[in-house]
Write a protein that holds these residues in place. Sequence first.
Motif, PDB file in Angstrom:
ATOM      1  N   GLU A 187     -14.552  93.638 -10.926  1.00 11.23           N
ATOM      2  CA  GLU A 187     -14.373  93.026 -12.304  1.00 11.23           C
ATOM      3  C   GLU A 187     -13.133  93.835 -12.909  1.00 11.23           C
ATOM      4  O   GLU A 187     -12.709  93.511 -13.697  1.00 11.23           O
ATOM      5  N   HIS A 188     -13.025  95.223 -12.315  1.00 14.85           N
ATOM      6  CA  HIS A 188     -11.659  96.031 -12.921  1.00 14.85           C
ATOM      7  C   HIS A 188     -10.634  96.062 -12.084  1.00 14.85           C
ATOM      8  O   HIS A 188      -9.927  96.849 -12.187  1.00 14.85           O
ATOM      9  N   ILE A 189     -10.665  95.224 -10.861  1.00 13.57           N
ATOM     10  CA  ILE A 189      -9.765  95.365  -9.952  1.00 13.57           C
ATOM     11  C   ILE A 189      -8.913  93.936 -10.174  1.00 13.57           C
ATOM     12  O   ILE A 189      -9.419  93.032 -10.372  1.00 13.57           O
ATOM     13  N   PRO A 190      -7.356  94.105 -10.221  1.00 15.61           N
ATOM     14  CA  PRO A 190      -6.718  92.786 -10.388  1.00 15.61           C
ATOM     15  C   PRO A 190      -6.921  91.720  -9.367  1.00 15.61           C
ATOM     16  O   PRO A 190      -7.301  92.087  -8.273  1.00 15.61           O
ATOM     17  N   SER A 191      -7.036  90.456 -10.156  1.00 18.61           N
ATOM     18  CA  SER A 191      -7.607  89.437  -9.172  1.00 18.61           C
ATOM     19  C   SER A 191      -6.506  89.079  -7.778  1.00 18.61           C
ATOM     20  O   SER A 191      -6.865  88.382  -6.978  1.00 18.61           O
ATOM     21  N   GLU A 192      -5.235  89.943  -7.888  1.00 19.45           N
ATOM     22  CA  GLU A 192      -4.332  89.492  -6.669  1.00 19.45           C
ATOM     23  C   GLU A 192      -4.824  90.017  -5.524  1.00 19.45           C
ATOM     24  O   GLU A 192      -4.521  89.785  -4.425  1.00 19.45           O
ATOM     25  N   TYR A 193      -5.989  91.147  -5.488  1.00 14.63           N
ATOM     26  CA  TYR A 193      -6.353  91.539  -4.433  1.00 14.63           C
ATOM     27  C   TYR A 193      -7.830  90.805  -3.718  1.00 14.63           C
ATOM     28  O   TYR A 193      -8.158  91.250  -2.946  1.00 14.63           O
ATOM     29  N   TYR A 194      -8.280  89.823  -4.640  1.00 20.06           N
ATOM     30  CA  TYR A 194      -9.471  89.262  -4.224  1.00 20.06           C
ATOM     31  C   TYR A 194      -9.616  88.593  -2.934  1.00 20.06           C
ATOM     32  O   TYR A 194     -10.538  88.804  -2.240  1.00 20.06           O
ATOM     33  N   ASP A 195      -8.324  87.984  -2.529  1.00 20.63           N
ATOM     34  CA  ASP A 195      -8.323  87.266  -1.266  1.00 20.63           C
ATOM     35  C   ASP A 195      -8.458  88.180  -0.129  1.00 20.63           C
ATOM     36  O   ASP A 195      -9.172  87.944   0.893  1.00 20.63           O
ATOM     37  N   SER A 196      -7.991  89.381  -0.245  1.00 19.77           N
ATOM     38  CA  SER A 196      -8.018  90.387   0.957  1.00 19.77           C
ATOM     39  C   SER A 196      -9.483  90.999   0.867  1.00 19.77           C
ATOM     40  O   SER A 196     -10.274  91.266   2.068  1.00 19.77           O
ATOM     41  N   PHE A 197     -10.123  91.079  -0.361  1.00 15.94           N
ATOM     42  CA  PHE A 197     -11.410  91.682  -0.482  1.00 15.94           C
ATOM     43  C   PHE A 197     -12.343  90.524   0.275  1.00 15.94           C
ATOM     44  O   PHE A 197     -13.196  90.908   1.034  1.00 15.94           O
ATOM     45  N   LEU A 198     -12.321  89.453  -0.180  1.00 14.11           N
ATOM     46  CA  LEU A 198     -12.811  88.286   0.513  1.00 14.11           C
ATOM     47  C   LEU A 198     -12.683  88.237   2.086  1.00 14.11           C
ATOM     48  O   LEU A 198     -13.966  88.186   2.812  1.00 14.11           O
ATOM     49  N   GLU A 199     -11.724  88.575   2.599  1.00 14.31           N
ATOM     50  CA  GLU A 199     -11.535  88.677   4.043  1.00 14.31           C
ATOM     51  C   GLU A 199     -12.163  89.983   4.631  1.00 14.31           C
ATOM     52  O   GLU A 199     -12.846  89.598   5.874  1.00 14.31           O
ATOM     53  N   ILE A 201     -14.882  91.306   3.262  1.00 13.49           N
ATOM     54  CA  ILE A 201     -16.331  91.174   3.255  1.00 13.49           C
ATOM     55  C   ILE A 201     -17.061  90.026   4.315  1.00 13.49           C
ATOM     56  O   ILE A 201     -17.916  90.208   5.066  1.00 13.49           O
ATOM     57  N   ASN A 202     -16.234  89.100   4.528  1.00 15.42           N
ATOM     58  CA  ASN A 202     -16.384  87.922   5.625  1.00 15.42           C
ATOM     59  C   ASN A 202     -16.237  88.742   6.881  1.00 15.42           C
ATOM     60  O   ASN A 202     -17.059  88.188   7.861  1.00 15.42           O
ATOM     61  N   SER A 203     -15.475  89.695   7.205  1.00 16.17           N
ATOM     62  CA  SER A 203     -15.191  89.990   8.515  1.00 16.17           C
ATOM     63  C   SER A 203     -16.445  90.940   8.785  1.00 16.17           C
ATOM     64  O   SER A 203     -16.959  91.231   9.735  1.00 16.17           O
ATOM     65  N   ILE A 204     -17.358  91.453   7.765  1.00 14.96           N
ATOM     66  CA  ILE A 204     -18.515  92.353   7.945  1.00 14.96           C
ATOM     67  C   ILE A 204     -19.383  91.211   8.294  1.00 14.96           C
ATOM     68  O   ILE A 204     -20.491  91.468   9.375  1.00 14.96           O
ATOM     69  N   ILE A 205     -19.644  90.095   7.887  1.00 17.39           N
ATOM     70  CA  ILE A 205     -20.757  88.988   7.779  1.00 17.39           C
ATOM     71  C   ILE A 205     -20.389  88.524   9.182  1.00 17.39           C
ATOM     72  O   ILE A 205     -21.525  88.237   9.788  1.00 17.39           O
ATOM     73  N   ASN A 206     -19.100  88.177   9.624  1.00 17.91           N
ATOM     74  CA  ASN A 206     -18.976  87.473  11.073  1.00 17.91           C
ATOM     75  C   ASN A 206     -18.952  88.513  12.241  1.00 17.91           C
ATOM     76  O   ASN A 206     -18.751  87.993  13.188  1.00 17.91           O
ATOM     77  N   GLY A 207     -18.944  89.649  11.875  1.00 19.97           N
ATOM     78  CA  GLY A 207     -18.996  90.670  12.869  1.00 19.97           C
ATOM     79  C   GLY A 207     -17.769  90.949  13.428  1.00 19.97           C
ATOM     80  O   GLY A 207     -17.565  91.873  14.375  1.00 19.97           O
ATOM     81  N   THR A 208     -16.577  90.789  12.882  1.00 17.66           N
ATOM     82  CA  THR A 208     -15.377  91.041  13.520  1.00 17.66           C
ATOM     83  C   THR A 208     -14.789  92.354  12.880  1.00 17.66           C
ATOM     84  O   THR A 208     -14.028  92.945  13.441  1.00 17.66           O
ATOM     85  N   PHE A 209     -15.172  92.723  11.700  1.00 21.15           N
ATOM     86  CA  PHE A 209     -14.992  94.220  11.033  1.00 21.15           C
ATOM     87  C   PHE A 209     -13.468  94.193  11.063  1.00 21.15           C
ATOM     88  O   PHE A 209     -12.885  95.358  11.937  1.00 21.15           O
ATOM     89  N   LYS A 210     -12.588  93.783  10.343  1.00 27.37           N
ATOM     90  CA  LYS A 210     -11.330  93.863  10.251  1.00 27.37           C
ATOM     91  C   LYS A 210     -10.746  95.381  10.044  1.00 27.37           C
ATOM     92  O   LYS A 210     -11.350  96.024   8.916  1.00 27.37           O
ATOM     93  N   GLY A 229      -7.836  96.440   4.376  1.00 30.08           N
ATOM     94  CA  GLY A 229      -6.736  95.501   4.512  1.00 30.08           C
ATOM     95  C   GLY A 229      -5.591  96.261   3.571  1.00 30.08           C
ATOM     96  O   GLY A 229      -5.614  97.540   3.823  1.00 30.08           O
ATOM     97  N   PHE A 230      -4.724  95.509   3.264  1.00 33.45           N
ATOM     98  CA  PHE A 230      -3.540  96.270   2.703  1.00 33.45           C
ATOM     99  C   PHE A 230      -3.666  96.743   1.422  1.00 33.45           C
ATOM    100  O   PHE A 230      -4.087  96.066   0.381  1.00 33.45           O
ATOM    101  N   LYS A 231      -3.972  97.983   1.118  1.00 33.85           N
ATOM    102  CA  LYS A 231      -4.444  98.703   0.042  1.00 33.85           C
ATOM    103  C   LYS A 231      -5.911  98.609  -0.225  1.00 33.85           C
ATOM    104  O   LYS A 231      -6.521  99.577  -0.976  1.00 33.85           O
ATOM    105  N   THR A 232      -6.566  97.453   0.152  1.00 25.50           N
ATOM    106  CA  THR A 232      -7.911  97.237  -0.169  1.00 25.50           C
ATOM    107  C   THR A 232      -9.026  97.791   0.905  1.00 25.50           C
ATOM    108  O   THR A 232      -8.443  98.072   1.953  1.00 25.50           O
TER     109      THR A 232
END
Length: 318
Positions: A187-199, A201-210, A229-232
């Motif tokens: 909630e305190h991180i700029p939304s421009e990074y949200y796509d990266s965080f989504l990727e 978290i999904n990588s943990i769920i699907n087992g690819t572990f980016k 991710g990039f900075k994330t």
Amino acid sequence: MAITEKDVNDLLKVIEVDCKEARLKRAELSRLKKHLHSDTVEEAITDNKNLKVETSSNISLEDDDFNDEISFYLDSYKKLDDQFTYEDIINVLPTKDNYNYIDIINRLIAESYKEIKEINELLMEDDSIPKEELVEYKALIGKEKLKIKYLRKSMLEEEQTTIMEHKNRIVLVPTINGNIRIIDELEHIPSEYYDSFLELINSIINGTFKNVKTFTSNPQLTGVSEVKGFKTRVVFSRLDKNTYGLITAFVKKTDTDKLYKETLTRKVTHFRENESKLKERIKDSEFMELNDLYIEELFNLISPKETGIELKKVNNHD
């Protein structure tokens, strides 16, 4: 027949060469694909004159990332108990969607051969080992041989992962006050990074572990991992065979930030203090139902277009 040091070293060299050649070919294929929409064939040919030099440089960088990734899987591989099953081996491995899937399996096989070699060397150096210890050493060798057998089997059974969808559970780790840390942080991180965080978290769920990495240099962080991710960054820890606790998420500005290291250590220390309790609570259906609400809130925050309902934040009172 005892496995000699030369046997293992030869095997490691072959695997290392095979892994590098495979990554080089994938890098070359990726490069060539970028030229599919070039205006002329000549452009692609001209640009590819420097391909060998550029991909060699990329491979050097990829090797560092690959070693980080290997440390993550090796940690779980070495922790397998004496009664492990084929399913346990599968749970240690990444999904077949993982770019380095075969390379990782080959590296784990090499690790088992290395363990067998070291045990054989010990037995040859000391002929006064008690019978009880000899039985234990032979059992350890048998364990490593069974690991190798199961790993090879996993490479042959191509249909298994296409039939069974790999999906991990995630648990959002609470703060001392009972709030969900990762939601508070995002909630305190700029939304421009949200796509990266989504990727991530999904990588943990699907087992690819980016770009996964397991912390090894700091004893206070041992056993905890991060996807990058990039900075994330998303830091997590395994709670059971397919459940992972998300400890913290942040934007990392520098690798040498003292404050970052101190803050991360503090958060992981708090997680460790409550880890046993959390492992018990994931067996509680009511706790997991509440966790599902938090997860929906999390995805509603970082990917509002994919979640239709806006949820109000609920505090987790322990």
